[in-house]
Enzyme design. Structure first.
Site, mmCIF file in Angstrom:
data_model
loop_
_atom_site.group_PDB
_atom_site.id
_atom_site.type_symbol
_atom_site.label_atom_id
_atom_site.label_comp_id
_atom_site.label_asym_id
_atom_site.label_seq_id
_atom_site.Cartn_x
_atom_site.Cartn_y
_atom_site.Cartn_z
ATOM 1 N N ASP A 110 0.851 -1.108 0.029
ATOM 2 C CA ASP A 110 -0.148 -0.111 0.055
ATOM 3 C C ASP A 110 0.975 1.373 -0.005
ATOM 4 O O ASP A 110 2.102 1.084 0.393
ATOM 5 C CB ASP A 110 -0.987 0.023 1.139
ATOM 6 C CG ASP A 110 -2.227 0.825 0.820
ATOM 7 O OD1 ASP A 110 -2.111 1.701 -0.088
ATOM 8 O OD2 ASP A 110 -3.202 0.793 1.631
ATOM 9 N N TRP A 111 0.295 2.379 -0.194
ATOM 10 C CA TRP A 111 0.837 3.704 -0.518
ATOM 11 C C TRP A 111 1.983 3.785 0.690
ATOM 12 O O TRP A 111 1.706 4.049 1.901
ATOM 13 C CB TRP A 111 -0.220 4.878 -0.258
ATOM 14 C CG TRP A 111 0.350 6.212 -0.351
ATOM 15 C CD1 TRP A 111 1.281 6.818 0.496
ATOM 16 C CD2 TRP A 111 0.403 7.067 -1.874
ATOM 17 N NE1 TRP A 111 1.447 8.278 -0.185
ATOM 18 C CE2 TRP A 111 0.991 7.935 -1.424
ATOM 19 C CE3 TRP A 111 -0.281 6.726 -3.215
ATOM 20 C CZ2 TRP A 111 0.976 9.237 -2.546
ATOM 21 C CZ3 TRP A 111 -0.087 7.702 -3.780
ATOM 22 C CH2 TRP A 111 0.421 8.911 -3.585
#
Ligand code: BGC
Length: 728
Positions: free
Chosen positions: A263-264
């Site tokens: 994820d980011w």
């Protein structure tokens, strides 16, 4: 040497191997990188050999893809975007209701169609990959991202996610209208303590295998090509650093052949926030060895990982595995043969076209849940000639569209999606517009906002009362908005914000019938309206056609059939409250109130009424290889044609570990004309009556099971019978 990778007559595997053999270590690690396409894209393409950009829109996609074609190997770029309820960041695209809203339809065909349309629109803009569906379990309403989930039930989540994956990916990826789906966030992400987004989730392996893994496993079965690791940690190990989760379980045990994206900037956060890595190098090392294949938005990953491999600290075989998983999907998508560049002329006729809007309208209709309807106040009678339409969400585009659309994602740490300023809101039909249109010349709509969603906007309540006094009925449109939902938007209160409750109480005092329409991302604590409103329609974030759909339901053009896939708490102190709870609580109640939710999982009214009778188990002594077959008669005893969602629950009466009091195992949507009765048959394999035992094995334990059928998860709505399951 013949360039096999350029030749479409070879298989994706052969082409991948050929290409991999030609690549430098920098080129391979570049493929593993994904960054925001608005940042220094030229350097990323030519010097860092980037594999994927996210959040690029418009003509820029063409420019970047053309630049990539000029690189040494000409590897195409994979473009990803959060198109999670339609391609909602793209101005003019079709915006469907939120995922939680759509789930209330319990309609797999509809969700497959929603995903298909989304894929078609995403493809038109040159993108190939959506970070959807969200397979997290929404059990704690304080969590900011509940609106992104399908609700609280693992079985239903698996079925609905599978349908969306099919829709996005089509029959196969070479179909020019197919895009990659992404099952996220793996795993236990919704279960963090206190609803704190991305914090620690205290779940055992047994709990993971019983509750959180099954819908993800369904995603693998549905052929989902990518997985996203959750930000959360489980038992001290962030998912992005969890080799057991990503490699042992997902890739080896379940045979997942696609790729995992972190994820980011979660790889960066292993060092800066979660602090399990003392340096960024260590974080990159951890991420690759755990099984992440693509790294989202940790730009340092490129240099650090190249250095790690060159210094002999990280095995190149791990890079080869990650890189080939990514390349193979690029080949399967056909990107090496046809860049799938956006065709903005064609896109004009497909993006947001009438057929897609119709689907958004149909989805909004099926997503709405009628929670109360005393004295059949709805649908509105022909005698209603003047409606007072009041409330902060009557005419609020952002509340209606919900998260991951125009006007969201604006929080620190991330660049704002700057095309918001160009977003065309004219196709969005708010409730005010929908009601005016439907009311036409026959019904006058008097509109007053009454108050805002926040404290400083309470001054217009008096005008709203004047307006209500003139009308035959009040429709109050209240709820929440985007700043109360989403990442970094966890809450300690689920009550109405601002002056909304004051407004509702003042409206009630007029003595006029009070219909409440909720436009909100997730369940709120609304006991007052349950007690005092005459009718309640839960419309969630109903998307671009929401206003038309609300009007159609209120005026009776459409009979609502949605059922909740998530429980409404009475009070935030009940959190979490969900239907499939485990037994053993002394007292089964709080001192101040019951443990019963305000509205239960599976509940939803209709303008029709359905009566269940004559439940039969075809054979009540079963062995493991059998099917359980249940029949029940369902009769529409109301005046309207409708759709009833018939639900089947099971309880394993005595088991070696505690098991839920009831678990949804199947359901059927049944169309019934007014006065019509049908015998409904539901079949499930005995193997689905499984539990995860103390050795973490998924097994069916012989013994007695209670089988329940009815229109909601509430005991009073269920007919019951027992069966015996035997070894042989
Ligand atoms: C979210 C993901 C999303 C990603 C890219 C993250 O912060 O957790 O769900 O796909 O950003 O926008």
């Amino acid at each position: 040497m013949i360039e096999i990778y350029k030749n479409p007559s070879y298989s994706s595997k052969e082409r991948t191997m050929d290409l991999l053999n030609r690549m430098t270590i920098e080129e391979k690690i570049g493929q593993m990188c994904q960054v925001d396409g608005r940042i220094d894209s030229k350097t990323w393409i030519f010097e860092k050999h980037i594999g994927s950009f996210l959040h690029v829109t418009g003509e820029e996609v063409i420019r970047l893809q053309k630049l990539a074609a000029e690189t040494r190997l000409g590897i195409p770029i994979l473009f990803g975007i959060d198109a999670i309820h339609g391609h909602a960041f793209h101005s003019g695209a079709t915006v469907f209701p939120s995922q939680l809203a759509m789930a209330s339809s319990w309609n797999t065909e509809l969700l497959e169609e929603v995903a298909r349309i989304t894929a078609v629109e995403v493809i038109q803009t040159g993108m190939h990959w959506t970070f959807s569906p969200v397979i997290c379990i929404g059990r704690d309403m304080r969590w900011g991202r509940v609106d992104e989930t399908f609700g609280e039930d693992p079985y239903l989540i698996g079925v609905l996610a599978g349908a969306m994956i099919k829709g996005y990916q089509g029959k196969n990826l070479s179909d020019p209208y197919s895009i990659l789906a992404c099952a996220k966030h793996f795993a236990g992400y919704g279960e963090t303590q206190g609803g704190r987004d991305s914090a620690e989730a205290d779940v055992s392996e047994r709990k993971l295998r019983s509750i959180f893994f099954p819908p993800f496993k369904e995603a693998v079965k549905a052929g989902c090509t990518t997985f996203m690791a959750g930000y959360n940690a489980i038992d001290g190990i962030p998912c992005s650093a969890n080799g057991w989760l990503l490699t042992e379980v997902l890739k080896k045990e379940w045979g997942f052949e696609g790729f995992v994206v972190s994820d980011w900037n979660n790889v960066g956060w292993l060092h800066t926030t979660q602090k399990v890595a003392a340096t960024l190098e260590e974080a990159c090392h951890m991420a690759v060895t755990a099984g992440n294949d693509m790294i989202m938005s940790t730009p340092e990953f490129f240099e650090k990982t190249v250095a790690l491999v060159k210094e002999g600290l990280l095995a190149e075989s791990l890079i080869d595995d990650a890189c080939s998983r990514i390349l193979e999907l690029k080949f399967k998508l056909g990107l090496f043969d046809d860049k799938r560049l956006p065709n903005f002329t064609e896109s004009n006729s497909l993006i947001g076209c009438d057929n897609h809007k119709k689907a958004a309208y149909e989805t909004a209709l099926q997503s709405m849940v009628l929670l109360k309807n005393d004295n059949e106040i709805l649908p509105l009678s022909d005698k209603v000639k003047k409606i007072a339409l009041i409330g902060p969400n009557c005419d609020d585009v952002q509340s209606q569209l919900g998260d991951w659309s125009f006007g969201t994602r604006e929080f620190p740490e991330r660049p704002t999606l700057d095309y918001h300023s160009e977003y065309d809101v004219t196709p969005i039909v708010t409730v005010l517009e929908g009601m005016k249109k439907r009311g036409g010349n026959d019904v006058e709509i008097l509109y007053e906002k009454g108050c805002g969603l926040f404290d400083d906007e309470g001054e217009t309540i008096n005008k709203a009362i004047e307006c209500a006094e003139e009308a035959d009925v009040i429709i109050a449109v209240v709820g929440d908005t985007n700043t109360l939902n989403g990442e970094t938007r966890d809450r300690v209160s689920l009550d109405f914000t601002g002056y909304q409750l004051h407004l509702l109480k003042a409206l009630k005092k007029t003595g006029k019938p009070l219909v409440v329409v909720l436009i909100n991302g997730k369940p709120l604590t609304v006991p007052w309206i349950k007690e005092n409103a005459d009718a309640i329609l839960e419309a969630w974030n109903p998307g671009m056609e929401g206003g038309n759909a609300v009007a159609s339901i209120l005026f009776g053009d459409y009979n609502p059939c949605g059922k909740l896939t998530i429980s409404f708490p009475r009070h935030v102190g009940q959190q979490p409250v969900f239907y499939n709870k485990l037994p053993g609580w002394h007292g089964d109640s709080y001192v101040e109130m019951t443990d019963e939710p305000l509205f239960s999982f599976g509940f939803g009214l209709s303008y029709a009424s359905y009566q269940y009778s004559n439940m039969k188990i075809v054979s009540s002594k079963l062995v493991m290889t059998d099917e359980l077959v249940v029949t029940v008669d369902v009769e529409n005893i109301g005046k309207y044609d409708g759709v009833e969602i018939v639900q089947l629950y099971v309880n394993d009466v005595y088991s070696s570990v505690t098991t839920p009091l009831k678990e949804l195992k199947s359901f059927k949507r049944v169309h019934l004309k007014a006065g019509e009765a049908k015998s409904v048959e539901i079949k499930i394999p005995v193997t689905s009556l499984n539990l995860v035992n103390r050795h973490n094995q998924t097994v069916v334990e012989p013994g007695t099971f209670e089988v329940m059928v009815g229109g909601s998860s509430r005991d009073g709505d269920l007919l019951k019978a027992t069966i015996e399951v035997m070894d042989k």
